[in-house]
Write a protein that holds these residues in place. Sequence first.
Motif, short mmCIF file in Angstrom:
data_model
loop_
_atom_site.label_atom_id
_atom_site.label_comp_id
_atom_site.label_asym_id
_atom_site.label_seq_id
_atom_site.Cartn_x
_atom_site.Cartn_y
_atom_site.Cartn_z
N GLU A 67 89.74 81.04 13.52
CA GLU A 67 89.29 80.92 12.09
C GLU A 67 88.08 81.58 11.90
O GLU A 67 87.58 82.58 12.89
CB GLU A 67 88.53 79.46 12.15
N TYR B 176 84.88 82.48 9.13
CA TYR B 176 83.22 81.68 8.72
C TYR B 176 82.25 82.23 7.90
O TYR B 176 82.54 84.12 8.07
CB TYR B 176 82.24 81.23 10.11
N ASN C 198 78.78 84.22 6.41
CA ASN C 198 78.02 84.88 7.25
C ASN C 198 77.53 85.56 5.77
O ASN C 198 77.91 85.43 5.07
CB ASN C 198 78.22 85.69 7.80
N ALA D 189 87.39 83.56 3.81
CA ALA D 189 86.95 82.59 5.20
C ALA D 189 87.81 81.14 5.54
O ALA D 189 88.12 80.79 4.61
CB ALA D 189 85.48 81.51 4.71
N GLU E 57 87.28 78.81 7.47
CA GLU E 57 86.70 77.38 7.62
C GLU E 57 86.68 76.42 6.72
O GLU E 57 86.84 75.44 7.76
CB GLU E 57 84.95 77.86 9.07
N GLY F 158 80.42 76.94 3.95
CA GLY F 158 81.53 76.85 5.14
C GLY F 158 81.08 75.17 5.30
O GLY F 158 79.77 74.49 6.05
N LYS G 45 82.57 74.45 8.44
CA LYS G 45 82.57 73.74 9.98
C LYS G 45 81.00 74.99 10.26
O LYS G 45 79.54 74.31 10.77
CB LYS G 45 83.20 75.01 10.57
N SER G 46 80.77 75.76 9.54
CA SER G 46 79.14 76.27 9.46
C SER G 46 77.67 76.02 8.81
O SER G 46 76.99 76.17 9.29
CB SER G 46 79.36 78.04 9.36
#
Length: 963
Positions: free
Chosen positions: A282, A284, A286, A316, A318, A357, A359-360
């Motif tokens: 995966e 992410y 940033n 991304a 994610e 994101g 997940k992030s």
Amino acid sequence: MQKKIKMLRVLVSAALVLVLAACSSMKQLWDLRGIIVSSNDQIFTGRSTIVPMDITTGDLRFSFNATSDPIDNGYPITIRVDDSTVASVTQSASDPSRYTITGLRSGYTAVTAYCSSAYYFTFIVYVADTSRGISIEYLKRQRDDDIERARAEEQARREAEAFARQQAREEAARQAELRRAQQAEENARRAAEAAERARIEAENRRTQELLDAARRAEQAAAEARRAQEAAEEARHKQAEEAANRAAEEARRAAEEAARRAQEAAAQAAANQSSSGQASSNETYLNASTKVSINSTRTTVYENTKITFTSSVTPEATEGIRYKWYLNGNPAANGNGSYLVWTPSNKGTAVVDLEVTGIKSGYKVFSNKLTIKINERDLLAGNIGFWQGEGNNSNLGVYISSDGKLYTAKYVTEANGKKHWVRSEDYSQTVNSSLEFKPRTSESANGKYIYQNGKIYAAGNLDNAPANTKCVYSKKSGSIIPDVPMLVSKLPSVTLKLSPSTLSTKDEGLVSTNISYLNEDVTYKWYVNGVRVANASGSTYRSKFNTGKNTVYVEITGSKSGATKRSETLSFNVNENIDNIYGLYRNGNSNNGLYVAADKKVYYAYIKEGSSSWYYINEPVGYLNGNGTFTTSGGSLEYVASESRIQGTFQNLSGNKTQVSATKIAGTPMAANAVNSSKKPVVEVPSSVKDNADAKFIVRNFSADEPVTYTWKFSNGKTATTSVGECTQRFAAGSYSVTVTAKGSVSGKSSLSDPKAFTVSSSAPAPTPTPTPSQDVSITSSGVWVCSSKTSYGYYFDGKGAIYQAYEVKKGGKSEFVYIPVQLGSVGSNYINVPSPYKMSYADGKINASGKIAGVECSGTFTKQNKSIRKAKLVDGNAWSSYKINLNAQHGNIGNGFIGDVTLPDLDEDVTYEWYVNGSKASTDNSLKGKILKEGDNAVYCRITGKISGVSVVTQTVTIKGNK
């Protein structure tokens, strides 16, 4: 409180008064059947007549009467004068129904009397001034030319309206295209929603396979958005094909996106269930991630959808949550990778996007887009003509539906006609926001700005003076300036002659079909192949030679240098027929011909016992515009050198007549000739004895021609006399007589109504001698009523005369009337009545039998105290009281009610016989369209009393029958 109640009562009373007044006015209009216009006891039929006047002779006054029909309706008459400088109208103070037209100056006008929009009569007034050469014929031609010009202008107006309707239809088609494009957008939106649902499902499952499926779905959604944008582009370009294609692409994209999402979801579910593990590769969000948003347009209109798309770089995996903002506030339904928004108010809007994101939890913000929202599509509402204000009113611009601006000028042609002409090509382009852009560098020196409903212009505009400043306002209607033309581009030049028929005394005007040329031109006119010196105008006016003439023109342009020759116009010029009008005597006889100014040829003669000339008002031929004649059953020609008419014609009796008539001075009078509508009336003796001379006399009949009278009696006797008298003898009994009057010149006949008379016996049969008291009763005035039929009886007038009597009931009132024809006589010792009547007196009663007013009444009659008056029966001499009232001057064949007959107040029922073009057509009590024929119909009605047996014929009216 009391004051309020009192005020309410006052308001209710006032309202009732207004309602009653309105009802009275509506009744007047409901009862109205037409307008009656007359002059010198002549009632005008039709809708118009001509009133000639002449300043030179001083004949400048004409009086007429105008009332509503019926007269007692009281509906007001209004008089309208089209041109009050030519003639004026005054109303008599002593007789409000009488009006006088007074000529003021030479010219023509129309005077209209009307009592509603449906009922009117028009006098066409021609005021000539023959001392200055202004004749009635000249004024008629002038009026015909004006009518033709007005008709042409009306045609132009109708064509302009047709163009406007076409523009409206095109606008409706464009709106339909817009609706199809909007449907395509809706299909694209649904496809995007399907893709979004697939992406969210992939995020929730947190598997690489579902994320890949989501990305593929987003790619499908992007394809759908591109289809949507193509549909939007089609909407602005008004292209139906593009809109349909975009809708089809959006539908296919939506189906493909849904299919891919389903396949990806199924595959991911299968992979997850088999492996039970998620991918670990995966990526992410940033600090290096960039988010950008875009839109195909930065300007939209109120209530119009706009779509914003987004991209995330690098990609991304994610999973991403989207949040769109409008002017800093979260947008409704703004949680997808794109945003569809419909602004509702004009102004500006700032759009941006926040992505997070899953997940992030990392957030990245996009760039900001500023969108201008216009109030509406300005171009669609401002197509058409704009005119300069103030001193620049002769300048204008024209904006076409395809977004092009043409400059225009108000020009005057050589013939004086003025109209708008636009430039040959456009100088600016115009977008939907009414923003102007020069087409070329040559047109860049003129700047146009739209603001607050006006167009402001500055600079050197279309060869106007430098630094011209102008403000243009939109003009209503569908003004489309003409496109200018060069001689080199003229397809053809045609010529027109006015008037179309000429004689040697007339001037003819030859004109071209050219409306406007964008260059100076020279004209060279040729008549009968010869160049006409000093004829260099756009039209040519002249008198022409007798016989065939030809005209053409050569036109040369100063700019194009081209020369165009018109068609050759050929026409014939006739002799001056004014010289033919007049009275012609056939040798030394007492007859001849009369050629009237209305171009009709009449039979003329000298009345017996007089030196005056008369003519029968029924033409035997017609004078054509070229000086020839048209006759039925003959041939006439005019010998100009001898002022003579020679040849043959069919006279009014149908016989062919030879004539060689030379023109003489004088004007004949219209003869009072025999005709079927003017009936002779027979006067019978008041008392006729058997085997004694009875003298019958024609009354109320005269003619300006010798008349032969043919008498017919009901017992078979006939007689012919040259005067209106006839003496005969009869046996006792009841008889009737008719007489036919036939004119020896006109050949026309007129039949009287039958007249009844009774011949009594010279030796009356005695009746029983009454007692003295009975003598007083039977010989005194009184009404003797039948005991079995109480509405019938006999009237003894106290002077020895016996009459039939009967009861009439009208308006809730009943009274006895007597038939004013003596039935018998009575004395102190006798009662004498004709066979088959029987009558005797005894014991204060009368026993009698016989018909009374057509009804058999037998039995005992007793004297009763009843008032009695003379019966009002059909009178053959009162034909003017019987009028045909028309609902319209024309009727549909086979349709219903068209008109009826106004009857005077009568004490008897009548029968109706309608005649159309001389043939009996109907016995209805009203005129129905079914009896009409196509074209003009001459209609009259014969009314016959059921008691009196007397008939009367109405005036003849003309009705046009339509299919």
